[in-house]
Design a protein around this motif. Structure first.
Motif, PDB file in Angstrom:
ATOM      1  N   LEU A   2     -12.395 -12.735   8.023  1.00 40.48           N
ATOM      2  CA  LEU A   2     -10.991 -12.460   8.315  1.00 40.48           C
ATOM      3  C   LEU A   2     -10.164 -12.915   7.128  1.00 40.48           C
ATOM      4  O   LEU A   2     -10.048 -14.109   6.849  1.00 40.48           O
ATOM      5  CB  LEU A   2     -10.573 -13.199   9.596  1.00 40.48           C
ATOM      6  CG  LEU A   2     -11.556 -13.024  10.779  1.00 40.48           C
ATOM      7  CD1 LEU A   2     -11.122 -13.850  11.979  1.00 40.48           C
ATOM      8  CD2 LEU A   2     -11.711 -11.543  11.147  1.00 40.48           C
ATOM      9  N   GLY A   3      -9.628 -11.976   6.379  1.00 40.01           N
ATOM     10  CA  GLY A   3      -8.903 -12.286   5.137  1.00 40.01           C
ATOM     11  C   GLY A   3      -9.748 -11.891   3.952  1.00 40.01           C
ATOM     12  O   GLY A   3     -10.984 -11.992   3.984  1.00 40.01           O
ATOM     13  N   GLY A  55     -12.056  -8.090   8.102  1.00 41.27           N
ATOM     14  CA  GLY A  55     -10.871  -7.843   8.934  1.00 41.27           C
ATOM     15  C   GLY A  55      -9.616  -8.285   8.207  1.00 41.27           C
ATOM     16  O   GLY A  55      -9.478  -9.469   7.895  1.00 41.27           O
ATOM     17  N   VAL A  56      -8.746  -7.312   7.910  1.00 47.28           N
ATOM     18  CA  VAL A  56      -7.473  -7.662   7.245  1.00 47.28           C
ATOM     19  C   VAL A  56      -6.351  -6.785   7.788  1.00 47.28           C
ATOM     20  O   VAL A  56      -6.607  -5.795   8.483  1.00 47.28           O
ATOM     21  CB  VAL A  56      -7.549  -7.487   5.701  1.00 47.28           C
ATOM     22  CG1 VAL A  56      -8.371  -8.577   5.064  1.00 47.28           C
ATOM     23  CG2 VAL A  56      -8.085  -6.118   5.321  1.00 47.28           C
ATOM     24  N   ARG A  57      -5.119  -7.152   7.410  1.00 48.66           N
ATOM     25  CA  ARG A  57      -3.975  -6.340   7.841  1.00 48.66           C
ATOM     26  C   ARG A  57      -4.110  -4.943   7.272  1.00 48.66           C
ATOM     27  O   ARG A  57      -4.339  -4.799   6.055  1.00 48.66           O
ATOM     28  CB  ARG A  57      -2.681  -6.928   7.282  1.00 48.66           C
ATOM     29  CG  ARG A  57      -2.256  -8.184   7.932  1.00 48.66           C
ATOM     30  CD  ARG A  57      -0.828  -8.467   7.582  1.00 48.66           C
ATOM     31  NE  ARG A  57      -0.713  -9.105   6.270  1.00 48.66           N
ATOM     32  CZ  ARG A  57       0.234  -9.953   5.964  1.00 48.66           C
ATOM     33  NH1 ARG A  57       1.151 -10.262   6.857  1.00 48.66           N
ATOM     34  NH2 ARG A  57       0.302 -10.492   4.769  1.00 48.66           N
ATOM     35  N   LYS A  58      -3.941  -3.973   8.151  1.00 50.24           N
ATOM     36  CA  LYS A  58      -4.076  -2.585   7.666  1.00 50.24           C
ATOM     37  C   LYS A  58      -2.980  -2.290   6.655  1.00 50.24           C
ATOM     38  O   LYS A  58      -1.824  -2.636   6.862  1.00 50.24           O
ATOM     39  CB  LYS A  58      -4.008  -1.616   8.839  1.00 50.24           C
ATOM     40  CG  LYS A  58      -5.364  -1.525   9.524  1.00 50.24           C
ATOM     41  CD  LYS A  58      -5.487  -0.341  10.456  1.00 50.24           C
ATOM     42  CE  LYS A  58      -6.943  -0.238  10.887  1.00 50.24           C
ATOM     43  NZ  LYS A  58      -7.129   0.415  12.165  1.00 50.24           N
ATOM     44  N   GLU A  94      -2.187  -5.630   0.861  1.00 53.15           N
ATOM     45  CA  GLU A  94      -2.818  -5.758  -0.449  1.00 53.15           C
ATOM     46  C   GLU A  94      -4.340  -5.951  -0.304  1.00 53.15           C
ATOM     47  O   GLU A  94      -5.142  -5.376  -1.042  1.00 53.15           O
ATOM     48  CB  GLU A  94      -2.161  -6.953  -1.171  1.00 53.15           C
ATOM     49  CG  GLU A  94      -2.777  -7.375  -2.487  1.00 53.15           C
ATOM     50  CD  GLU A  94      -2.836  -6.231  -3.507  1.00 53.15           C
ATOM     51  OE1 GLU A  94      -2.051  -5.289  -3.394  1.00 53.15           O
ATOM     52  OE2 GLU A  94      -3.719  -6.291  -4.391  1.00 53.15           O
ATOM     53  N   SER A  95      -4.756  -6.745   0.695  1.00 52.37           N
ATOM     54  CA  SER A  95      -6.182  -7.011   0.877  1.00 52.37           C
ATOM     55  C   SER A  95      -6.936  -5.763   1.336  1.00 52.37           C
ATOM     56  O   SER A  95      -8.087  -5.554   0.964  1.00 52.37           O
ATOM     57  CB  SER A  95      -6.398  -8.114   1.919  1.00 52.37           C
ATOM     58  OG  SER A  95      -5.824  -9.300   1.468  1.00 52.37           O
ATOM     59  N   TRP A  96      -6.290  -4.998   2.162  1.00 49.38           N
ATOM     60  CA  TRP A  96      -6.904  -3.737   2.646  1.00 49.38           C
ATOM     61  C   TRP A  96      -7.223  -2.846   1.447  1.00 49.38           C
ATOM     62  O   TRP A  96      -8.328  -2.324   1.302  1.00 49.38           O
ATOM     63  CB  TRP A  96      -5.908  -3.054   3.599  1.00 49.38           C
ATOM     64  CG  TRP A  96      -6.394  -1.788   4.237  1.00 49.38           C
ATOM     65  CD1 TRP A  96      -6.194  -0.509   3.778  1.00 49.38           C
ATOM     66  CD2 TRP A  96      -7.150  -1.651   5.440  1.00 49.38           C
ATOM     67  NE1 TRP A  96      -6.777   0.399   4.623  1.00 49.38           N
ATOM     68  CE2 TRP A  96      -7.366  -0.268   5.664  1.00 49.38           C
ATOM     69  CE3 TRP A  96      -7.658  -2.568   6.368  1.00 49.38           C
ATOM     70  CZ2 TRP A  96      -8.068   0.213   6.755  1.00 49.38           C
ATOM     71  CZ3 TRP A  96      -8.364  -2.089   7.466  1.00 49.38           C
ATOM     72  CH2 TRP A  96      -8.572  -0.711   7.645  1.00 49.38           C
ATOM     73  N   SER A 126      -9.134  -3.938  11.299  1.00 55.98           N
ATOM     74  CA  SER A 126      -8.003  -4.860  11.438  1.00 55.98           C
ATOM     75  C   SER A 126      -8.585  -6.234  11.778  1.00 55.98           C
ATOM     76  O   SER A 126      -9.759  -6.346  12.177  1.00 55.98           O
ATOM     77  CB  SER A 126      -7.088  -4.397  12.584  1.00 55.98           C
ATOM     78  OG  SER A 126      -7.780  -4.562  13.814  1.00 55.98           O
ATOM     79  N   VAL A 127      -7.770  -7.258  11.635  1.00 59.86           N
ATOM     80  CA  VAL A 127      -8.230  -8.619  11.929  1.00 59.86           C
ATOM     81  C   VAL A 127      -8.744  -8.699  13.370  1.00 59.86           C
ATOM     82  O   VAL A 127      -9.815  -9.254  13.636  1.00 59.86           O
ATOM     83  CB  VAL A 127      -7.079  -9.644  11.704  1.00 59.86           C
ATOM     84  CG1 VAL A 127      -7.489 -11.040  12.157  1.00 59.86           C
ATOM     85  CG2 VAL A 127      -6.642  -9.660  10.240  1.00 59.86           C
TER      86      VAL A 127
END
Ligand SMILES: NC(=O)C1=CN([C@@H]2O[C@H](COP(=O)(O)OP(=O)(O)OC[C@H]3O[C@@H](n4cnc5c(N)ncnc54)[C@H](OP(=O)(O)O)[C@@H]3O)[C@@H](O)[C@H]2O)C=CC1
Ligand SMILES: CC[C@](O)(C(C)=O)C(=O)O
Ligand SMILES: [Mg+2]
Ligand SMILES: [Mg+2]
Length: 408
Positions: free
Chosen positions: A92-93, A115-118, A121-123, A139-140
């Motif tokens: 996550l992250g 799992g990251v925010r859709k 930047e990480s996506w 998603s997270v």
């Protein structure tokens, strides 16, 4: 128990021979041989003292204090595959650690999803690294549902703000993993209180996620700390060590959540980052005020430190670096070292207290939770890049033998 005298002198002799070997290849071969002597000198691990499943450590004598050190060669890949055959790592992250640990897990052939925010930047970064939406990028919340090992590698500030939502997925049978003691130790500030029926562990690489990745790709491993916050299965420590190996550690040291977070927050604010930046800048400024050219001030402050003397300390120790410098340098540096120690000691005392009493945590949470925290950091780090010293550094680095002016 310290190493017997004959192995101690064999170690010294091997290290001397290694240091004196003329060719770089010979030097590293001899150093490897010397390290093997050090290994041979280590007392046998008291395996009977550990649960049958927690194996693969040596008890080493660190200047009189015995500590366990787990080494990767005792955790072969086939064993890790067997150990994690029923697990899904949910990362996550996807910051520096997410990137390093995630790619290493993937290259190790383990079952890992991100799992990251859709559309954050990480996506974008994860897609660039080959993670595929709907297959191993979610998603997270989706990743937390699918995972059995929930690796909380969100920013420390985000671990706190997302906890009310994320905690719903932290249910019996899952393992909650961190790479920092921050959220659990400073629970009054973060609100992170794990449910009582899950194992809570950490494996904290002692270096940047970028280094976690580059060392792994070179077939080596980073030093990491492991700790257990909650052990409901009796397997938590073993799990932490196995995960540490799976994400790319070479040697693994035991600690507690509290000791990890105190030392980590202290070290990064001190010598590792803040301290060294302040020290470089002060020395550079005095040289410039006294009429030294920018290149001379930079070379005598940063370039020589980073390219010549610090690597000597890293490879062979402080005494070796001293011996590799002139008698004149040695006299002056030995005389001035206690002055610097005295001047810095109260600053370090104040820093440790600021970590211990939660001031640093509150500051990290407040800043890290600002909507524009990334832009704010960029502003401050761009300002460093814009200091004369580091603009000079850009030119000096381009002239290093391996770059031969290419970046100019
Ligand atoms: N950096 C390092 O090398 C080391 C870090 N650690 C520890 O590892 C953990 C992760 O650190 P690091 O890899 O540096 O990552 P960062 O601290 O840079 O955090 C980045 C991640 O957090 C996400 N994030 C930030 N805010 C939110 C939010 N409000 N909601 C959801 N996601 C959010 C980002 O997603 P998005 O892109 O969508 O904003 C990104 O994926 C921390 O506990 C840290 O202390 C330990 C050892 C070394
Ligand atoms: C030194 C900074 C660090 O603690 C690290 C790379 O180990 C971090 O939080 O990034
Ligand atoms: Mg840190
Ligand atoms: Mg650290």
């Amino acid at each position: 128990m310290s190493a017997p005298a004959f192995t101690r002198s064999a170690t010294r002799a091997a290290l001397r021979a290694a240091a004196q070997a003329s060719k770089p290849q010979l030097r590293s071969l001899s150093l490897l041989a010397a390290r093997n002597v050090v290994r041979a000198a280590a007392p046998a691990a008291p395996r009977f003292a550990a649960p049958a499943s927690v194996r693969g450590y040596k008890t080493l004598d660190f200047a009189g204090t015995k500590e366990k050190v787990y080494s990767r060669d005792e955790y072969p890949l086939e064993q890790l595959h067997e150990y994690f055959k029923n697990d899904t790592f949910a990362l996550l992250g996807y910051g520096s650690q997410g990137h390093g640990q995630g790619l290493n897990l993937r290259d190790n052939g383990l079952n890992v999803i991100v799992g990251v925010r859709k559309d954050g930047e990480s996506w974008r970064q994860a897609i660039e690294d080959g993670w595929v939406p709907g297959k191993n990028l979610f998603s997270v919340e989706e990743a937390a549902t699918k995972g059995t090992i929930l690796m909380n590698l969100l920013s420390d500030a985000a671990q706190s703000t997302t906890w009310p939502e994320l905690s719903k997925f932290v249910v019996k049978g899952k393992t909650l993993y961190f790479s920092h003691g921050f959220s659990c130790v400073f629970h009054k500030e973060t609100g992170v209180i794990p449910p009582k029926d899950v194992d809570v562990i950490l494996a904290a690489p002692k270096g940047s996620g970028r280094t976690v990745r580059t060392l792994f790709k070179e077939g080596r491993g980073i030093n990491s700390s492991v700790a257990v916050f909650q052990d409901v299965t009796g397997e938590a420590l073993n799990r932490a060590v196995n995960i540490a190996m799976a994400v790319g550690s070479g040697y693994v040291y035991e600690t507690t959540f509290e000791k990890e977070v105190y030392s980590d927050l202290y070290g990064e604010r001190g010598v590792l980052m803040g301290g060294i930046q302040g020290m470089f800048k002060a020395q550079y400024e005095v040289l410039r005020k006294n009429g030294h050219s920018p290149s001379e001030a930079f070379n005598e402050t940063c370039e020589e430190a980073l390219m010549s003397l610090f690597p000597l300390i890293g490879e062979h120790g402080m005494d070796y670096m001293y011996k590799a410098c002139s008698t004149t340098a040695r006299r002056g540096a030995l005389d001035w070292a206690p002055e610097f120690e005295k001047a810095n000691l109260p600053v370090f005392e104040r820093l440790y207290e600021s970590v211990r009493n939660g001031t640093e945590t509150r500051r990290a949470l407040e800043f890290g939770n600002r909507k524009d925290y990334r832009e704010q950091y960029d502003k401050e780090t761009d300002a460093i890049a814009d200091q004369e010293m580091w603009r000079v550094g850009h030119v000096v680095r381009a002239l290093r033998p391996d770059r031969a002016g290419k970046a100019l």
